[in-house]
Structure formats: structure tokens, C-alpha cells
Write an enzyme that holds these catalytic residues in place. Structure first.
Site, PDB file in Angstrom:
ATOM      1  N   LYS A 179      70.295 -45.693 -37.407  1.00 38.93           N
ATOM      2  CA  LYS A 179      68.896 -46.020 -37.645  1.00 38.93           C
ATOM      3  C   LYS A 179      68.492 -47.443 -37.496  1.00 38.93           C
ATOM      4  CE  LYS A 179      65.588 -43.499 -39.632  1.00 38.93           C
ATOM      5  NZ  LYS A 179      65.431 -42.194 -39.480  1.00 38.93           N
TER       6      LYS A 179
HETATM    7  P1  NAD Z   1      54.468 -41.699 -40.239  1.00 38.04           P
HETATM    8  O1  NAD Z   1      54.445 -43.373 -40.232  1.00 38.04           O
HETATM    9  O2  NAD Z   1      54.123 -41.046 -38.984  1.00 38.04           O
HETATM   10  O3  NAD Z   1      53.495 -41.179 -41.637  1.00 38.04           O
HETATM   11  C1  NAD Z   1      54.073 -41.848 -42.690  1.00 38.04           C
HETATM   12  C2  NAD Z   1      52.696 -41.283 -43.676  1.00 38.04           C
HETATM   13  O4  NAD Z   1      53.015 -41.738 -44.969  1.00 38.04           O
HETATM   14  C3  NAD Z   1      51.475 -42.065 -43.264  1.00 38.04           C
HETATM   15  O5  NAD Z   1      50.541 -41.050 -43.694  1.00 38.04           O
HETATM   16  C4  NAD Z   1      51.530 -43.157 -44.320  1.00 38.04           C
HETATM   17  O6  NAD Z   1      49.908 -43.372 -44.756  1.00 38.04           O
HETATM   18  C5  NAD Z   1      52.053 -42.270 -45.522  1.00 38.04           C
HETATM   19  N1  NAD Z   1      52.541 -43.347 -46.522  1.00 38.04           N
HETATM   20  C6  NAD Z   1      53.193 -44.449 -46.701  1.00 38.04           C
HETATM   21  N2  NAD Z   1      53.355 -45.019 -47.689  1.00 38.04           N
HETATM   22  C7  NAD Z   1      53.181 -44.182 -48.555  1.00 38.04           C
HETATM   23  C8  NAD Z   1      52.905 -44.295 -50.058  1.00 38.04           C
HETATM   24  N3  NAD Z   1      53.442 -45.169 -50.815  1.00 38.04           N
HETATM   25  N4  NAD Z   1      52.395 -43.136 -50.616  1.00 38.04           N
HETATM   26  C9  NAD Z   1      51.767 -42.025 -50.034  1.00 38.04           C
HETATM   27  N5  NAD Z   1      51.711 -41.896 -48.555  1.00 38.04           N
HETATM   28  C10 NAD Z   1      52.448 -43.202 -48.032  1.00 38.04           C
HETATM   29  O7  NAD Z   1      56.033 -41.554 -40.368  1.00 38.04           O
HETATM   30  P2  NAD Z   1      56.739 -40.359 -40.186  1.00 38.04           P
HETATM   31  O8  NAD Z   1      57.523 -40.363 -38.864  1.00 38.04           O
HETATM   32  O9  NAD Z   1      55.925 -38.981 -40.693  1.00 38.04           O
HETATM   33  O10 NAD Z   1      57.875 -40.244 -41.418  1.00 38.04           O
HETATM   34  C11 NAD Z   1      57.490 -40.005 -42.830  1.00 38.04           C
HETATM   35  C12 NAD Z   1      58.920 -39.645 -43.565  1.00 38.04           C
HETATM   36  O11 NAD Z   1      59.662 -38.728 -42.787  1.00 38.04           O
HETATM   37  C13 NAD Z   1      59.949 -40.883 -43.486  1.00 38.04           C
HETATM   38  O12 NAD Z   1      60.865 -40.783 -44.672  1.00 38.04           O
HETATM   39  C14 NAD Z   1      60.846 -40.620 -42.200  1.00 38.04           C
HETATM   40  O13 NAD Z   1      62.236 -41.243 -42.149  1.00 38.04           O
HETATM   41  C15 NAD Z   1      61.052 -39.003 -42.443  1.00 38.04           C
HETATM   42  N6  NAD Z   1      61.452 -38.529 -41.054  1.00 38.04           N
HETATM   43  C16 NAD Z   1      60.630 -38.729 -39.873  1.00 38.04           C
HETATM   44  C17 NAD Z   1      60.928 -37.753 -38.809  1.00 38.04           C
HETATM   45  C18 NAD Z   1      60.141 -37.855 -37.545  1.00 38.04           C
HETATM   46  O14 NAD Z   1      60.476 -37.161 -36.511  1.00 38.04           O
HETATM   47  N7  NAD Z   1      59.111 -38.729 -37.473  1.00 38.04           N
HETATM   48  C19 NAD Z   1      62.223 -37.211 -38.768  1.00 38.04           C
HETATM   49  C20 NAD Z   1      62.833 -36.835 -40.156  1.00 38.04           C
HETATM   50  C21 NAD Z   1      62.382 -37.592 -41.227  1.00 38.04           C
END
Ligand code: NAD
Length: 419
Positions: free
Chosen positions: A109
């Protein structure tokens, strides 16, 4: 104010989870000890010329937790709370996740401590390129392959690929996944994590005899994962009653159309005022009564302070580490069926694996093939995890860890590592 949460350092969360899983693993304790430490951690300073002419230096990280099963794989996060322990925990979860999916990667990461909402596009590009230059010797298609995570996207991946390729003297698409399709990205990658979450919800619903058509869901986070999870749930006929982002969310008992909400949110830069919806805080949203709850934002959002008030049947972890260990116990008591992060959100890394394979062989598959293969891999992993949980009478999270850590241990043993 009394802090009634048990929000913990994510690396401590990883250690507590290993403690729990280890009781069900038949293995050499020395090898487990090795997995309690990352293989390599790189800390870098990232100087960036800001638009106003000043120079700012950001802290950047890249951690490779394990490369026992293959090159390290894991996303890059741009967020103010990025810190070494958080990145290390996320790297370890990637190790288990790739092993649970049985794809030939280890876990890594990366991240930069910054607030991208306060940076211009040009500043984000310069930050990305300089961060890439600083971690250049650490990454590569055979070593460590970054991907998008919180606040990074396909454009950021394109800049990483370009910076790396300039140095190598030729295009190296396999150095990152989650790229735009025009430069070697894969069909289906941008939707893969949320789609995979819903494949897992479909399997859980079958097991619990829950009819998805007409069931209710709540989605926290409306980014890459949350949007795609909401759209895929909507397509299954699920009524989504609440959706939020960091600044709060919306509630509508009649159901929210996520396609329309996304259009509204893109246009107005807020969800507030969206058709027939009431505003709702993130805290209230998590405790809404529903059949399916999908936290898709950050770690530690379900904790000792709110776990008893969670009213869902299925909790599908789109985010990594959204439930603290104490909350885990409370939810278990309540009989919530948890789809743990290293299973539920593994669709992203699985299609990243497909993207990497396609880049290496220079031959690309269509979206139907991608989704089909994704579903097969995830469904097989779901069945394995649930079989372990049922056989040993343990919770799904521990069962997934037993499967993942067990496979890493087997690989370590076969390679004769750490004699
Ligand atoms: P992103 O930046 O695209 O979206 C994050 C979202 O969370 C946004 O809508 C933001 O406004 C919201 N957010 C942030 N802080 C918040 C809070 N305190 N309360 C409520 N909402 C909040 O990120 P993403 O890529 O969608 O990742 C989200 C989660 O999924 C993370 O934990 C990431 O590690 C995990 N994840 C992502 C992927 C991927 O392919 N992008 C894969 C596996 C896991």
C-alpha cells in the site's frame, strides 16, 4: 466529551486479527511472527511547487507487507490522515486479500499525507509525479504494482505510468492498474470493487434466504466503491434508503436512484436537496434499519460507541477496516452476517490482476469475460470462507484470515523461507 469509541490504530487492528486467526492455524509460530512485520517500508519526502510559487513538502509512504506469493500489489491513497501504521495495515490486508482470492500477488500500500480537496489539478499532478519518482526503484510490473485507492483515480494512475515509463524509455503499462482503457487499462476495472461487493451480497443473501428484490440497503461513501456498489444493488432491485459522503448524506424511505444522485452530486457538488430526500448525518446513516449495510469510506466507522445500534442483517465491507475488533464482537452477538473486507472488496484487486495479465500479454478481454471471471473467482472464495466458518464455528472474518494467512504460510513453507 467522553470518547465512547474504541477507534484503534489500524496496525493494532491487524495484530488483534492475527491473534484471533492464529488459534485456528496449524503452523510454525515463527512464520506467523514474520507476518507481523512488513517486509519493506519506504518513507519519502515529496517536494511540490505550489501554484502560488511556494514549495511544500509532503510525506509519502510505500509499504510492501509480503512478496511471498508474488509481486506486491496495493493502492495509493491521498488523504490527510495517511500515516505509516495505516499504510502498513492496509498493505497487510492486501496480502491476505490476494491470498483469499488465490491470485499470485503479495500485499502493498502507499499514500501521501495531503488534502487533495485543497490542491489544484496541476498540484496533484506534480505531487503524483514526484512521489512516483521517489518510489521508482521500489515499484515495477515484477515488483510492486500500485492502483487507485481513496482520492486517487485512473488519471493519477496514468501520471504514475507516464513518469515510470519516461524513466524506463518505453511504455510500461503493467506498472500500475486502474489506468484509463486507452493506455492499457481493463474493461470493468473502475466498477470492479463495487460490483464484487454485490456479487458477495448476492451469495450472502442466498445463504440467508433473503430476497434481494425489494430488500433495503444503506451505503456509506459515494466514491469509486460506494457508487458502483449502489448502482449494482439498484440493478438487483434493492431499495437504497440512505447514501452518504464525507459531508453528510441523504435518506429516502421510498428509495434512491444512485444514477440520478450521482448526476445531481456532480452538478451541485452536494447531495443536499436531492429529490424527496432528507439530509442525514453519517452517524445516523450507519444506524438506519436495513437488510444490507455497505460501509465504503474509511476505517473505524463502526466501533464500540455505535455497534449495538447497527440494525442490518448483512454488513458488506466495501471499505478496508471499517469495523473495530470490539464492534466485531458486538455485531457477532447481534447475529449480523459480515462479509469481511478481504473478501467483500477484493473485486478491485482481482480485476487489477486481470489488467496486469492483459498488459503483460498485450491481449485484452471484453467486459463480459472480465465480469464472468471475477464472479467465478469471488464466488469460489466466498464458498471456501463460509465452509471454514461453518466447519470451525468461527466468524467469517476469522475464517477469511485463516484462509488467507494459511495460504501465505503454505507458500512460505514451500519456498523454504526464513530457515
Ligand atoms: P474514494 O475516494 O473514491 O471515495 C471515498 C468516499 O468516502 C467519498 O465519497 C468520500 O466523500 C467518502 N468519505 C470520506 N470520509 C468519510 C466519512 N468520514 N464518512 C463518510 N464518508 C466519507 O475512495 P474509494 O476508492 O471508493 O475507497 C473507499 C474505501 O474502499 C477505502 O477503504 C478503500 O481502501 C477501499 N477500497 C477501494 C478499492 C478501489 O478499487 N478503489 C478497492 C478495495 C477497497
Amino acid at each position: 466529551m467522553v470518547d465512547d469509541t474504541d477507534k484503534i490504530n489500524p496496525w493494532e487492528m491487524v495484530q488483534a486479527q492475527i491473534d484471533k486467526a492464529v488459534k485456528h492455524l496449524d503452523c510454525d509460530p515463527n512464520m506467523i511472527e514474520k507476518l507481523r512485520h512488513p517486509e519493506r517500508s519506504l518513507l519519502v519526502s515529496v517536494p511540490v511547487r505550489m501554484d502560488d510559487g511556494t514549495l511544500k513538502v509532503f510525506k509519502g509512504y510505500r509499504v510492501q507487507h509480503s512478496t511471498v506469493r508474488g509481486p506486491a500489489k496495493g493502492g495509493i491513497r491521498f488523504h490527510p490522515s495517511v500515516a505509516l501504521d495505516e499504510v502498513t495495515a492496509l498493505a497487510a490486508w492486501m496480502t491476505w486479500k490476494c491470498a483469499v482470492m488465490n491470485i499470485p500477488f503479495g500485499g502493498a500500500k502507499g499514500g501521501v499525507e495531503c488534502d487533495p480537496t485543497r490542491l489544484s489539478m496541476g498540484e496533484i499532478e506534480r505531487l503524483t509525479r514526484r512521489y512516483t519518482a521517489e518510489i521508482m526503484n521500489f515499484i515495477g510490473p515484477d515488483r510492486d504494482i500500485p492502483a487507485p485507492d481513496v482520492n486517487t483515480n485512473s488519471q493519477v494512475m496514468a501520471w504514475i505510468m507516464d513518469t515510470y515509463s519516461m524513466q524506463m524509455g518505453h511504455a510500461v503499462p503493467g506498472v500500475v492498474t486502474g489506468k484509463p482503457i486507452a493506455i492499457g487499462g481493463s474493461e470493468g476495472r473502475s466498477e470492479a470493487t463495487g460490483r464484487g461487493v454485490v456479487y458477495m451480497i448476492i451469495e450472502a443473501a442466498k445463504k440467508l434466504r433473503l430476497k434481494l428484490d425489494g430488500a433495503t440497503a444503506v451505503v456509506q461513501g459515494f466514491g469509486n466503491v460506494g457508487i458502483s456498489a449502489a448502482k449494482n444493488l439498484f440493478r438487483e432491485g434493492v431499495k437504497i434508503v440512505g447514501i452518504s459522503r464525507s459531508k453528510g448524506g441523504v435518506y429516502c424511505s421510498a428509495g434512491i436512484n444512485p444514477y440520478e444522485l450521482q448526476r445531481y452530486n456532480d452538478e451541485h457538488k452536494t447531495m443536499e436537496g436531492f429529490a424527496d430526500c432528507d439530509s442525514i448525518s453519517n452517524e445516523e446513516l450507519l444506524t438506519l434499519k436495513c437488510d444490507i449495510l455497505v460501509p465504503s469510506a474509511l476505517e473505524n466507522v463502526i466501533h464500540r460507541g455505535n455497534a449495538a445500534r447497527i440494525r442490518t442483517r448483512i454488513l458488506a465491507e466495501g471499505a478496508n477496516g471499517p469495523v473495530t475488533p470490539i464492534a466485531d464482537e458486538i455485531l457477532k452477538e447481534k447475529g449480523v452476517f459480515i462479509l469481511p473486507d478481504i473478501l467483500a472488496n477484493a473485486g478491485g484487486v482481482t480485476v487489477s490482476y486481470f489488467e496486469w495479465v492483459q498488459d503483460l500479454q498485450n491481449y485484452f478481454w471484453n467486459e463480459a469475460e472480465i465480469n464472468d471471471r471475477l464472479r467465478q473467482i469471488m464466488t469460489a472464495s466466498f464458498k471456501k470462507v463460509v465452509a471454514i466458518a461453518d466447519d470451525r464455528r468461527i466468524d467469517n472474518r476469522t475464517a477469511a484470515q485463516v484462509l488467507g494467512i494459511g495460504r501465505v504460510m503454505e507458500a512460505s513453507q514451500l519456498r523454504g523461507l526464513y530457515p
